[in-house]
Enzyme design. Structure first.
Site, mmCIF file in Angstrom:
data_model
loop_
_atom_site.group_PDB
_atom_site.id
_atom_site.type_symbol
_atom_site.label_atom_id
_atom_site.label_comp_id
_atom_site.label_asym_id
_atom_site.label_seq_id
_atom_site.Cartn_x
_atom_site.Cartn_y
_atom_site.Cartn_z
ATOM 1 N N ASP A 40 0.825 -1.208 0.000
ATOM 2 C CA ASP A 40 0.000 0.000 0.000
ATOM 3 C C ASP A 40 0.861 1.262 0.000
ATOM 4 O O ASP A 40 0.535 2.250 -0.651
ATOM 5 C CB ASP A 40 -0.909 0.027 1.238
ATOM 6 C CG ASP A 40 -1.986 -1.043 1.144
ATOM 7 O OD1 ASP A 40 -2.067 -1.687 0.075
ATOM 8 O OD2 ASP A 40 -2.719 -1.224 2.126
ATOM 9 N N ALA A 41 1.972 1.204 0.716
ATOM 10 C CA ALA A 41 2.813 2.398 0.844
ATOM 11 C C ALA A 41 3.361 2.818 -0.518
ATOM 12 O O ALA A 41 3.454 4.006 -0.835
ATOM 13 C CB ALA A 41 3.956 2.123 1.805
ATOM 14 N N GLU A 42 3.701 1.831 -1.347
ATOM 15 C CA GLU A 42 4.244 2.121 -2.672
ATOM 16 C C GLU A 42 3.156 2.754 -3.547
ATOM 17 O O GLU A 42 3.398 3.726 -4.263
ATOM 18 C CB GLU A 42 4.763 0.810 -3.291
ATOM 19 C CG GLU A 42 5.352 0.940 -4.681
ATOM 20 C CD GLU A 42 6.518 1.909 -4.749
ATOM 21 O OE1 GLU A 42 7.163 2.121 -3.710
ATOM 22 O OE2 GLU A 42 6.754 2.476 -5.831
ATOM 23 N N TYR A 43 1.938 2.199 -3.438
ATOM 24 C CA TYR A 43 0.802 2.749 -4.168
ATOM 25 C C TYR A 43 0.592 4.205 -3.758
ATOM 26 O O TYR A 43 0.399 5.090 -4.593
ATOM 27 C CB TYR A 43 -0.446 1.911 -3.872
ATOM 28 C CG TYR A 43 -1.701 2.428 -4.503
ATOM 29 C CD1 TYR A 43 -2.052 2.055 -5.796
ATOM 30 C CD2 TYR A 43 -2.544 3.300 -3.813
ATOM 31 C CE1 TYR A 43 -3.206 2.539 -6.383
ATOM 32 C CE2 TYR A 43 -3.694 3.796 -4.393
ATOM 33 C CZ TYR A 43 -4.026 3.407 -5.679
ATOM 34 O OH TYR A 43 -5.165 3.906 -6.263
ATOM 35 N N LEU A 88 -36.157 -8.480 -9.740
ATOM 36 C CA LEU A 88 -36.245 -9.936 -9.868
ATOM 37 C C LEU A 88 -37.433 -10.480 -9.099
ATOM 38 O O LEU A 88 -37.762 -9.981 -8.016
ATOM 39 C CB LEU A 88 -34.973 -10.585 -9.292
ATOM 40 C CG LEU A 88 -33.676 -10.358 -10.061
ATOM 41 C CD1 LEU A 88 -32.492 -10.792 -9.220
ATOM 42 C CD2 LEU A 88 -33.706 -11.129 -11.379
ATOM 43 N N GLU A 97 -25.620 -16.889 -9.691
ATOM 44 C CA GLU A 97 -24.872 -15.760 -9.116
ATOM 45 C C GLU A 97 -25.293 -15.546 -7.669
ATOM 46 O O GLU A 97 -26.446 -15.772 -7.334
ATOM 47 C CB GLU A 97 -25.198 -14.477 -9.913
ATOM 48 C CG GLU A 97 -25.021 -14.631 -11.415
ATOM 49 C CD GLU A 97 -25.412 -13.360 -12.200
ATOM 50 O OE1 GLU A 97 -26.036 -12.457 -11.619
ATOM 51 O OE2 GLU A 97 -25.081 -13.317 -13.393
ATOM 52 N N LYS A 104 -30.105 -17.412 -13.774
ATOM 53 C CA LYS A 104 -30.401 -16.747 -15.047
ATOM 54 C C LYS A 104 -30.246 -17.729 -16.201
ATOM 55 O O LYS A 104 -29.243 -18.456 -16.246
ATOM 56 C CB LYS A 104 -29.443 -15.561 -15.265
ATOM 57 C CG LYS A 104 -29.652 -14.443 -14.255
ATOM 58 C CD LYS A 104 -28.650 -13.319 -14.395
ATOM 59 C CE LYS A 104 -28.973 -12.246 -13.349
ATOM 60 N NZ LYS A 104 -27.941 -11.209 -13.274
ATOM 61 N N LYS A 134 -34.252 -16.872 -2.421
ATOM 62 C CA LYS A 134 -33.839 -16.172 -1.201
ATOM 63 C C LYS A 134 -33.466 -17.142 -0.077
ATOM 64 O O LYS A 134 -34.068 -18.205 0.063
ATOM 65 C CB LYS A 134 -34.993 -15.266 -0.705
ATOM 66 C CG LYS A 134 -35.443 -14.239 -1.708
ATOM 67 C CD LYS A 134 -34.460 -13.095 -1.861
ATOM 68 C CE LYS A 134 -34.589 -12.096 -0.759
ATOM 69 N NZ LYS A 134 -35.561 -11.034 -1.007
ATOM 70 N N CYS A 188 -24.622 -6.353 43.079
ATOM 71 C CA CYS A 188 -24.647 -7.611 42.318
ATOM 72 C C CYS A 188 -25.966 -8.341 42.565
ATOM 73 O O CYS A 188 -26.349 -8.550 43.718
ATOM 74 C CB CYS A 188 -23.469 -8.494 42.742
ATOM 75 S SG CYS A 188 -23.558 -10.157 42.038
ATOM 76 N N CYS A 200 -18.754 -14.357 45.588
ATOM 77 C CA CYS A 200 -19.943 -14.343 44.730
ATOM 78 C C CYS A 200 -20.164 -15.737 44.121
ATOM 79 O O CYS A 200 -19.323 -16.246 43.375
ATOM 80 C CB CYS A 200 -19.781 -13.311 43.616
ATOM 81 S SG CYS A 200 -21.191 -13.262 42.499
HETATM 82 C C1 9MJ Z 1 -27.885 -9.157 -7.351
HETATM 83 N N1 9MJ Z 1 -28.621 -8.357 -6.585
HETATM 84 O O1 9MJ Z 1 -26.850 -9.644 -6.931
HETATM 85 C C2 9MJ Z 1 -29.428 -9.302 -10.510
HETATM 86 N N2 9MJ Z 1 -28.343 -9.422 -8.688
HETATM 87 O O2 9MJ Z 1 -30.398 -9.390 -12.698
HETATM 88 C C3 9MJ Z 1 -27.761 -10.285 -9.585
HETATM 89 N N3 9MJ Z 1 -29.366 -8.818 -9.272
HETATM 90 C C4 9MJ Z 1 -30.392 -8.893 -11.485
HETATM 91 N N4 9MJ Z 1 -28.456 -10.207 -10.710
HETATM 92 C C5 9MJ Z 1 -31.426 -8.813 -13.367
HETATM 93 N N5 9MJ Z 1 -26.702 -11.059 -9.333
HETATM 94 C C6 9MJ Z 1 -32.036 -7.942 -12.530
HETATM 95 C C7 9MJ Z 1 -31.383 -7.981 -11.328
#
Ligand code: 9MJ
Length: 675
Positions: A35-38, A85, A115, A292, A316, A410, A434
């Site tokens: 980080d220091a170099e950056y 979604l 995803e 998807k 979910k 107490c 105690c």
């Molecule tokens: C989230 N929230 O991670 C979508 N999303 O694709 C991912 N949301 C999304 N895809 C189409 N991984 C509409 C929303």
């Protein structure tokens, strides 16, 4: 002073280097320089730009923070709507989704991209000729707000695209989120500054983007992953979603590394299961997974219903936050006399279990959150983490509630309660007078990582106290069959088992014995460090504070606790009678340096279930070991937790010993067995 021409050259070279390192650090998660170099590169660029202001460009890495706060947010029309979604909550819902997809397309199988569902804010980024020109929130999907000034401060968002084939136009969509670690640090800062804490990373991310002053956003640890597309040039064409994500990666855009391609519904559910198990070890919050359809022509054929695509669905995870009511607030007294307020809750199913209690930690925490009996509160239980009261729903507070205060006596022994200045914890001053402290000391003594007395759990210790069978840990070794048989639910078999377990515990190790004494601030690692430094108990008992501070990681506070403990005659009596009862350990072999793992180099990889990375590191260091980040021929051991990375492969190639978690725990207990 450099001439403008040579300054231009140097500025360009610095910008190029910084962009390259940004990409490696924020997008690829593989930093190459310290980080220091950056920081030095950045400083040099800043000072050159100051000297030659005419050479400053909008896309310079120094220009992430805007100069002037905005007056208001400007509306942005999404030329391609930003979708939301639909949700699936069960395996059946997922089956239904898959059936709908395959039926509509008249297909047998189906390839999906899976995803993580990031819990942040959907944002659209517009790149024209490779330059980030606009960032907008989703809003209602058709119109959002212009947050370009704030998004420019998000380090994983490139200010311009990389590579040779830069499209004229590309709008990408993704999620801006706050990683868990950054969220914790931000909240710690908020508390220190007397500001309100954020309830969760999502709120913190949202609050950070809703700033008119981008210098505030710049101070917030935000990150982004891209998962979709909006308006784009015709020159960009893909046949699958997966291909599109690859292009994004090649253009330098951040794409989540957990994304995969799978076939059919069983593999969708397998991914859901796997990611659910991994959820807590991920560095960011997710609230589910997204499926998807991979083929983009299939996506087009499937189309949308209202604003949600028919080709995708969010599966979910069970909610980690729910509402409950505080029925009462109890005060518990711990082993060291610490008073802990605990909320008794209306039972609530959250994060996969029914929660009835939540610790409120200490007086400061109580005051900060102002939790009162009768309040409706948000309860959060994430994975194996203990349930927390996130905040009070003030609009639901009943009339006539009172602020809760810890008692000044107490609740168990009536001794005075004091709070040392600068400490968060209030303590009972009763010490071994105690009963609560004595009881907790015995529970600790018998616990698995201490003397490991099998079958002697909290309930049994409570029973011993009620029957007045024991006062100190030494009394455990004087228990008689007849006394035990009088206890409820103790038959001959269980009495016999317990006495065998107590007898077995006499054979122990010096570090375990030290740990089991329950000396304040002496955890397993310190006990181990003490044992390897002194090798015998008499020397530790006799050591003064200065001598104790020669042990690595023992500072003045810990040294004082140890010295004071052994100066108390009743503690010495207990230790003596334990030794008289037959507790013994093999002689401790002391290394020349006093540190048994001296000159041994360790690398940690993967997730350990019993402790965090920093705890494991501290424990190794307490034994004299060196802990480094990468495997080389100088590494002696690699400790591999769950999901280890490539470090294990490298270790195997170099024929370096790899320890699994069980072996690692054994090494901490008996390092000499591994030398
Ligand atoms: C989230 N929230 O991670 C979508 N999303 O694709 C991912 N949301 C999304 N895809 C189409 N991984 C509409 C929303």
């Amino acid at each position: 002073m450099p001439k403008e021409k040579s300054a231009t050259q140097r500025i360009n070279s610095l910008r190029e280097q910084i962009l390259e390192h940004n990409h490696k650090y924020y997008v690829l998660d593989a930093p190459e320089i310290p980080d220091a170099e950056y920081d030095r590169l950045m400083l040099e660029l800043q000072s050159l730009e100051k000297e030659f202001p005419q050479l400053v460009t909008e896309d310079s890495p120094t220009q992430r923070v805007g100069a002037e706060p905005l007056k208001e947010f400007v509306q942005v029309k999404h030329r391609v709507p930003m979708l939301s979604l639909g949700n699936a909550f069960s395996d059946d819902d997922v089956q239904d989704f898959h059936h709908r997809v395959t039926e509509h397309l008249d297909a047998d199988g189906m390839e999906y991209v899976v995803e993580p569902k990031l819990d942040g804010l959907a944002i659209s980024l517009r790149y024209e000729s490779g330059i980030l020109v606009q960032a907008a929130t989703r809003g209602d999907g058709a119109t959002g707000e212009d947050v370009t000034h704030n998004i420019r401060t998000v380090k994983s968002v490139p200010l311009h695209l990389r590579g040779k084939n830069i499209p004229d136009l590309l709008e990408v969509r993704g999620e801006v989120f706050m990683p868990k670690k950054g969220f914790e640090q931000l909240n710690a800062r908020q508390v220190k500054a007397g500001e309100k804490e954020f309830a969760n990373p999502r709120n913190a991310a949202a609050g950070s983007l809703r700033q008119l002053d981008s210098s505030i956003t710049a101070s917030r640890p935000l990150s982004m992953y891209i998962y979709g597309v909006g308006e784009k040039s015709d020159s960009l064409e893909w046949s699958t979603h997966h291909e599109m994500l690859s292009t994004f990666k090649n253009l330098g855009l951040p794409v989540c590394p957990e994304i995969q391609k799978v076939q059919g519904v069983q593999e969708l559910l397998g991914y859901y299961q796997n990611l659910g198990e991994k959820r807590n070890s991920l560095p960011y919050e997710i609230d589910g997974v997204v499926y998807k359809v991979n083929d983009l022509s299939f996506q087009t054929r499937l189309g949308f219903v209202s604003r949600a695509p028919r080709w995708a669905i969010a599966h979910k995870f069970p909610a980690q936050e729910e509402l409950s009511k505080v029925l009462d607030i109890d005060v518990q007294v711990g082993r060291t006399g610490a008073l802990t307020p605990v909320a008794r809750l209306e039972p609530i199913f959250v994060g996969g279990v029914t929660v009835t209690n939540a610790t409120l930690h200490n007086q400061d925490e109580l005051e900060r959150k102002d939790i009162r009996i009768g309040d409706t509160v948000i309860i959060r239980r994430a994975g194996d983490v203990i349930p927390q009261v996130v905040s009070v729903v003030l609009s639901k507070r009943p009339e006539k509630t009172e602020k809760f205060k810890l008692p000044d006596k107490c609740p168990v022994c009536d001794s005075a309660v004091i709070r040392v200045e600068g400490e968060a914890v209030a303590r009972c001053t009763g010490g071994l007078y105690c009963a609560a402290q004595r009881k907790e000391a015995i529970k600790h003594f018998a616990s698995r990582k201490a003397m490991d007395i099998d079958g002697l759990g909290d309930k049994l210790v409570d029973q011993f106290f009620e029957a007045d069978l024991i006062k100190t840990v030494a009394d455990l070794y004087q228990l008689k069959v007849d006394d035990l048989l009088k206890l409820e639910r103790m038959g001959e078999k269980s009495v016999d088992n317990l006495l065998v377990a107590i007898e077995k515990s006499k054979k122990t190790t010096l570090p375990r014995f030290l740990f089991s004494l329950g000396i304040r601030e002496v955890g397993e690692a310190t006990a181990l460090a003490l044992a390897s430094h002194f090798a015998d108990l008499e020397k530790i008992e006799a050591a003064d504070s200065d001598t104790l501070q020669k042990v690595p990681d023992v500072g003045p506070v810990v040294a004082k606790h140890i010295a004071v403990f052994f100066q108390q005659p009743h503690n010495r009596e207990v230790v003596d009678s334990l030794l008289k009862a037959g507790i013994a350990w093999p002689a401790y072999v002391r290394e020349n340096t006093g540190q048994i793992l001296d000159k041994k180099t360790f690398v940690l990889t993967g997730t350990l279930s019993s402790m965090g990375r920093s705890e494991a590191k501290a424990k190794l260091q307490a034994l004299g070991a060196k802990v480094t980040g990468s495997v080389s021929k100088n590494t002696h051991f690699v400790v591999a937790g769950a999901d280890p990375g490539s470090k294990v492969d490298k270790a195997k190639k170099l024929e370096i010993r790899v320890l699994d978690e069980e072996e690692f725990e054994q090494l901490l207990k008996q390092p000499d067995e591994y030398l």
